[in-house]
Scaffold this active site. Structure first.
Site, short mmCIF file in Angstrom:
data_model
loop_
_atom_site.label_atom_id
_atom_site.label_comp_id
_atom_site.label_asym_id
_atom_site.label_seq_id
_atom_site.Cartn_x
_atom_site.Cartn_y
_atom_site.Cartn_z
N THR A 7 0.83 -1.19 0.00
CA THR A 7 0.00 0.00 0.00
C THR A 7 0.88 1.25 0.00
O THR A 7 2.05 1.19 0.37
CB THR A 7 -0.92 0.02 1.24
OG1 THR A 7 -1.83 1.12 1.14
CG2 THR A 7 -0.12 0.15 2.52
N ASN A 9 -0.90 3.88 1.37
CA ASN A 9 -1.74 4.54 2.34
C ASN A 9 -1.06 4.50 3.72
O ASN A 9 -0.86 3.43 4.28
CB ASN A 9 -3.10 3.83 2.41
CG ASN A 9 -4.08 4.50 3.34
OD1 ASN A 9 -3.73 4.99 4.40
ND2 ASN A 9 -5.35 4.50 2.93
N PRO A 10 -0.69 5.66 4.28
CA PRO A 10 0.05 5.65 5.55
C PRO A 10 -0.75 5.07 6.71
O PRO A 10 -0.18 4.46 7.62
CB PRO A 10 0.36 7.14 5.79
CG PRO A 10 -0.66 7.88 4.99
CD PRO A 10 -0.92 7.03 3.77
N LYS A 12 -3.05 2.60 6.49
CA LYS A 12 -3.04 1.14 6.34
C LYS A 12 -1.68 0.57 6.75
O LYS A 12 -1.61 -0.47 7.42
CB LYS A 12 -3.35 0.75 4.89
CG LYS A 12 -4.81 0.83 4.51
CD LYS A 12 -5.03 0.23 3.13
CE LYS A 12 -6.50 0.24 2.75
NZ LYS A 12 -6.75 -0.40 1.43
N GLU A 40 -4.67 -4.61 -11.97
CA GLU A 40 -6.07 -4.33 -12.25
C GLU A 40 -6.92 -5.13 -11.28
O GLU A 40 -6.88 -6.36 -11.27
CB GLU A 40 -6.42 -4.71 -13.70
CG GLU A 40 -7.83 -4.34 -14.09
CD GLU A 40 -8.15 -4.69 -15.53
OE1 GLU A 40 -9.30 -4.48 -15.95
OE2 GLU A 40 -7.23 -5.18 -16.23
N ASP A 68 -7.85 -4.94 1.03
CA ASP A 68 -8.82 -4.21 0.22
C ASP A 68 -10.11 -4.12 1.02
O ASP A 68 -10.42 -5.01 1.81
CB ASP A 68 -9.08 -4.92 -1.11
CG ASP A 68 -9.81 -4.00 -2.09
OD1 ASP A 68 -9.25 -2.95 -2.44
OD2 ASP A 68 -10.94 -4.34 -2.48
#
Length: 215
Positions: A7, A9-10, A12, A40, A68
């Site tokens: 990721t 995302n910091p 996460k 994808e 996810d």
């Protein structure tokens, strides 16, 4: 043991570092090793998309953790085009940044009356030297920690998790950004979340082949 958290995302990244804190692990993110390619995501559930990402990033590291999530509004049918589902970041087909997400979902919630009951479905996948292991709670279990999403954002922000600024504990009516780690604070919620956390840690340590007796 080196583990890639798949990721950028910091929030996460911090979440998985905290879940696996205390084990002899070296964590790195996609940004740390310069990975910009993305798979994808064609799965129909968060679990399937997490597995797709884990296999993809397994090209770069022997052990990978991916996550996810899907966001669901209780009052909308699962097939309603307004239902966020798996497209939390790209509800209109184009990826939104944090502030754009807050603006979009504030407007959507406003159109639904200003407050909706919402819950997340969370899928986790681990790639370990060629094998992929997955985990996801069922929707009934996650509904137990449902919350309100509202159309009036607070000024506080959690980078990477922008919707915390319009998410409210349905018992205390406190914004998630104001609650820190105590987003859910009733006895029943804490028991359920504690058990959920325990199941996630057991899954992750098992899939990564970590000897928990040495912690």
């Amino acid at each position: 043991m080196k583990v890639l958290i798949g990721t950028t995302n910091p929030s996460k990244l911090r979440r998985f570092e905290e879940l696996l804190d205390g084990f002899d692990l070296e964590f790195c993110s996609l940004k740390d090793i310069g990975i910009t390619d993305e798979p994808e995501e064609t799965g129909e559930t968060p679990e399937e998309n997490a597995a797709i990402k884990a296999r993809f990033y397994g090209k770069y590291c022997d052990r990978v953790v991916c996550n996810d999530s899907g966001l669901y509004f209780d009052q909308l049918d699962v097939n309603d085009p307004r239902q966020p589902g798996l497209n939390i970041r790209a509800p209109l087909g184009e990826r939104l940044d944090d502030e754009e997400m807050i603006n979009y979902y504030s407007s959507l919630v406003s159109s639904l009356g200003g407050r909706v009951l919402a819950y997340y479905l969370d899928g986790i996948a681990i790639y370990n030297c060629g094998d992929v292991y997955t985990y996801m709670e069922d929707s009934e279990a996650t509904r137990a920690s449902a919350f309100y999403m509202v159309d009036k954002p607070t000024s506080a922000r959690n980078p990477g998790w922008p919707l915390d600024s319009i998410s409210i504990n349905r018992n205390t009516m406190n914004y998630f950004t104001d609650a820190g780690d105590n987003k859910y604070d009733t006895t029943n919620e804490n028991i359920m979340l504690g058990e959920y956390r325990k199941r996630i840690i057991e899954f992750m340590t098992g899939a990564l082949g970590i000897n928990t007796s040495t912690k």
